[in-house]
Design a protein around this motif. Structure first.
Motif, PDB file in Angstrom:
ATOM      1  N   ALA A  52       0.825  -1.213   0.000  1.00  0.00           N
ATOM      2  CA  ALA A  52       0.000   0.000   0.000  1.00  0.00           C
ATOM      3  C   ALA A  52       0.861   1.267   0.000  1.00  0.00           C
ATOM      4  O   ALA A  52       0.388   2.340  -0.386  1.00  0.00           O
ATOM      5  CB  ALA A  52      -0.944   0.013   1.199  1.00  0.00           C
ATOM      6  N   THR A  53       2.142   1.157   0.410  1.00  0.00           N
ATOM      7  CA  THR A  53       3.015   2.337   0.386  1.00  0.00           C
ATOM      8  C   THR A  53       3.184   2.863  -1.042  1.00  0.00           C
ATOM      9  O   THR A  53       3.532   4.027  -1.246  1.00  0.00           O
ATOM     10  CB  THR A  53       4.404   2.030   0.981  1.00  0.00           C
ATOM     11  OG1 THR A  53       4.969   0.895   0.311  1.00  0.00           O
ATOM     12  CG2 THR A  53       4.307   1.725   2.468  1.00  0.00           C
ATOM     13  N   LYS A  54       2.901   2.020  -2.035  1.00  0.00           N
ATOM     14  CA  LYS A  54       3.026   2.446  -3.435  1.00  0.00           C
ATOM     15  C   LYS A  54       1.961   3.460  -3.839  1.00  0.00           C
ATOM     16  O   LYS A  54       2.100   4.139  -4.850  1.00  0.00           O
ATOM     17  CB  LYS A  54       2.944   1.226  -4.363  1.00  0.00           C
ATOM     18  CG  LYS A  54       4.092   0.239  -4.190  1.00  0.00           C
ATOM     19  CD  LYS A  54       3.915  -0.970  -5.103  1.00  0.00           C
ATOM     20  CE  LYS A  54       5.058  -1.962  -4.923  1.00  0.00           C
ATOM     21  NZ  LYS A  54       4.904  -3.151  -5.788  1.00  0.00           N
ATOM     22  N   ILE A  55       0.881   3.565  -3.053  1.00  0.00           N
ATOM     23  CA  ILE A  55      -0.201   4.481  -3.447  1.00  0.00           C
ATOM     24  C   ILE A  55      -0.207   5.766  -2.626  1.00  0.00           C
ATOM     25  O   ILE A  55      -1.140   6.563  -2.746  1.00  0.00           O
ATOM     26  CB  ILE A  55      -1.584   3.802  -3.379  1.00  0.00           C
ATOM     27  CG1 ILE A  55      -2.049   3.603  -1.918  1.00  0.00           C
ATOM     28  CG2 ILE A  55      -1.597   2.478  -4.126  1.00  0.00           C
ATOM     29  CD1 ILE A  55      -3.535   3.318  -1.794  1.00  0.00           C
ATOM     30  N   VAL A  56       0.828   5.996  -1.817  1.00  0.00           N
ATOM     31  CA  VAL A  56       0.869   7.195  -0.969  1.00  0.00           C
ATOM     32  C   VAL A  56       0.595   8.481  -1.767  1.00  0.00           C
ATOM     33  O   VAL A  56      -0.243   9.294  -1.364  1.00  0.00           O
ATOM     34  CB  VAL A  56       2.210   7.298  -0.203  1.00  0.00           C
ATOM     35  CG1 VAL A  56       2.414   8.692   0.372  1.00  0.00           C
ATOM     36  CG2 VAL A  56       2.248   6.272   0.927  1.00  0.00           C
ATOM     37  N   PRO A  57       1.242   8.698  -2.932  1.00  0.00           N
ATOM     38  CA  PRO A  57       0.975   9.952  -3.659  1.00  0.00           C
ATOM     39  C   PRO A  57      -0.471  10.086  -4.116  1.00  0.00           C
ATOM     40  O   PRO A  57      -0.993  11.200  -4.210  1.00  0.00           O
ATOM     41  CB  PRO A  57       1.907   9.868  -4.876  1.00  0.00           C
ATOM     42  CG  PRO A  57       2.904   8.819  -4.559  1.00  0.00           C
ATOM     43  CD  PRO A  57       2.239   7.873  -3.622  1.00  0.00           C
ATOM     44  N   TYR A  58      -1.131   8.957  -4.395  1.00  0.00           N
ATOM     45  CA  TYR A  58      -2.504   9.005  -4.905  1.00  0.00           C
ATOM     46  C   TYR A  58      -3.505   9.278  -3.787  1.00  0.00           C
ATOM     47  O   TYR A  58      -4.544   9.896  -4.006  1.00  0.00           O
ATOM     48  CB  TYR A  58      -2.828   7.702  -5.643  1.00  0.00           C
ATOM     49  CG  TYR A  58      -1.818   7.437  -6.739  1.00  0.00           C
ATOM     50  CD1 TYR A  58      -1.909   8.090  -7.957  1.00  0.00           C
ATOM     51  CD2 TYR A  58      -0.740   6.588  -6.521  1.00  0.00           C
ATOM     52  CE1 TYR A  58      -0.965   7.890  -8.947  1.00  0.00           C
ATOM     53  CE2 TYR A  58       0.215   6.384  -7.501  1.00  0.00           C
ATOM     54  CZ  TYR A  58       0.105   7.040  -8.719  1.00  0.00           C
ATOM     55  OH  TYR A  58       1.055   6.856  -9.685  1.00  0.00           O
ATOM     56  N   LEU A  59      -3.186   8.835  -2.578  1.00  0.00           N
ATOM     57  CA  LEU A  59      -4.033   9.154  -1.429  1.00  0.00           C
ATOM     58  C   LEU A  59      -3.816  10.594  -0.981  1.00  0.00           C
ATOM     59  O   LEU A  59      -4.746  11.266  -0.526  1.00  0.00           O
ATOM     60  CB  LEU A  59      -3.729   8.194  -0.272  1.00  0.00           C
ATOM     61  CG  LEU A  59      -4.542   6.899  -0.256  1.00  0.00           C
ATOM     62  CD1 LEU A  59      -3.998   5.941   0.787  1.00  0.00           C
ATOM     63  CD2 LEU A  59      -6.007   7.171   0.009  1.00  0.00           C
ATOM     64  N   THR A  60      -2.583  11.071  -1.106  1.00  0.00           N
ATOM     65  CA  THR A  60      -2.282  12.456  -0.749  1.00  0.00           C
ATOM     66  C   THR A  60      -3.066  13.421  -1.622  1.00  0.00           C
ATOM     67  O   THR A  60      -3.444  14.513  -1.194  1.00  0.00           O
ATOM     68  CB  THR A  60      -0.766  12.725  -0.889  1.00  0.00           C
ATOM     69  OG1 THR A  60      -0.051  11.759  -0.109  1.00  0.00           O
ATOM     70  CG2 THR A  60      -0.399  14.113  -0.394  1.00  0.00           C
ATOM     71  N   ASP A  61      -3.339  13.010  -2.855  1.00  0.00           N
ATOM     72  CA  ASP A  61      -4.047  13.861  -3.826  1.00  0.00           C
ATOM     73  C   ASP A  61      -5.542  13.988  -3.557  1.00  0.00           C
ATOM     74  O   ASP A  61      -6.209  14.801  -4.197  1.00  0.00           O
ATOM     75  CB  ASP A  61      -3.868  13.315  -5.245  1.00  0.00           C
ATOM     76  CG  ASP A  61      -2.584  13.836  -5.884  1.00  0.00           C
ATOM     77  OD1 ASP A  61      -2.007  14.790  -5.343  1.00  0.00           O
ATOM     78  OD2 ASP A  61      -2.162  13.285  -6.913  1.00  0.00           O
ATOM     79  N   THR A  62      -6.090  13.194  -2.651  1.00  0.00           N
ATOM     80  CA  THR A  62      -7.541  13.178  -2.449  1.00  0.00           C
ATOM     81  C   THR A  62      -8.023  14.385  -1.632  1.00  0.00           C
ATOM     82  O   THR A  62      -7.241  15.064  -0.977  1.00  0.00           O
ATOM     83  CB  THR A  62      -7.980  11.883  -1.724  1.00  0.00           C
ATOM     84  OG1 THR A  62      -7.242  11.774  -0.497  1.00  0.00           O
ATOM     85  CG2 THR A  62      -7.709  10.659  -2.578  1.00  0.00           C
TER      86      THR A  62
END
Length: 298
Positions: A52-62
């Motif tokens: 899940a650490t691979k999606i950190v930038p995509y969650l930050t964008d929410t």
């Protein structure tokens, strides 16, 4: 362990503190957070575990949702209740309900902010708070952020010099600065006297867990049950569904021909039978191809 741990961060801890505590409790090194919360602020802090650490930038964008208290009559160096007072005046002519309502409407939409000096925004390779601590003047970059909604919240105790708001905003929004700017519009120096983050993306307070809950789960060996699936953090992205043959190529991280299926967003999620495989994007130099940005399996 792979998944998203929606933590209710308590006051008194930095976001980094929370990552270190969870690494220790879950006995894993692959842990990251998605958007810093100041130590004095409590609320939803999404912790990514394993893949899940691979999606950190995509969650930050929410989108994020906050509840804040605006205190009129005083502004501080840090724009919150913990900094040195810069200006203080008595609130002798408090704004009316109509004044506040009109002011809130003026802040809806795309607005320009100047980040506070006590922030982690970088200028010439150094963080603004480093300049502030050394009393070095520096020009702060203006940035545009989006306020999707801003509404007045009821107060248990009515005060003439403060009011509470709920703000739904884009990443990069400084609520401290918003509070100061709202005060200016009302004709008073102001600061943010309280802040809680109640939602990040699809994750709300009711989804969250506390450190006590994590410790209990570890004792009972049920910690995996606390994790939300990685896909929940990617629901805001478009989806491309592929067959088994294409799945194999994706797991090897191969570029593919641009699909006939229309994908409106870029990047986008790739799945096979509801299984999350990767995040792909249209190739920046070869628009007839798509290339992997993150691969989750294999």
């Amino acid at each position: 362990m792979d998944g998203i741990l929606p933590l209710w961060k308590p006051k008194g801890f930095t976001s980094h503190d929370c990552v270190m505590i969870i690494r220790r409790l879950l006995k894993t090194k692959k842990v990251g957070h998605t958007g810093t919360l100041d130590p004095e602020v409590e609320g939803v802090l999404l912790i990514c575990i394993g893949q899940a650490t691979k999606i950190v930038p995509y969650l930050t964008d929410t989108k994020k949702t906050y509840e804040a208290e605006v205190m009129l009559g005083k502004t501080t160096e840090t724009e919150d209740a913990y900094g040195k007072t810069i200006e203080e005046v008595e609130v002798t002519n408090p704004p009316t309900e109509e004044d506040i309502e009109n002011m809130l409407q003026s802040f809806t939409g795309t607005i320009t902010q100047v980040p506070p000096m006590y922030s982690a925004v970088k200028v010439n390779g150094r963080k603004l708070y480093e300049y502030a601590r050394e009393n070095i003047p520096v020009e702060r970059p203006k940035r545009q952020v989006t306020i999707y909604e801003i509404t007045r919240l009821p107060q248990v105790i009515q005060k003439h010099d403060s009011f509470r708001v709920q703000v739904v905003c884009s990443k990069g929004t400084y609520i401290r600065t918003l509070c100061v700017d709202m005060g200016k519009t009302l004709g008073y120096p102001a600061h943010m006297s309280d802040l809680t983050r109640t939602q990040t993306g699809p994750f709300t307070k009711k989804n969250t867990v506390t450190f006590d809950m994590i410790e209990t789960a570890v004792e009972n060996n049920t910690q995996k049950q606390l994790l939300e699936p990685i896909m929940k953090g990617l629901n805001h992205l478009d989806r491309l569904n592929v067959d088994e043959d294409t799945k194999k190529r994706i797991l090897y991280g191969q570029k593919l021909a641009k699909p006939k299926e229309i994908v409106k967003q870029n990047p986008f999620v790739v799945l096979c039978d509801q299984e999350l495989l990767a995040i792909y994007q249209i190739h920046p130099e070869k628009p007839d191809l798509i290339k992997p940005v993150r691969v989750f399996q294999g």
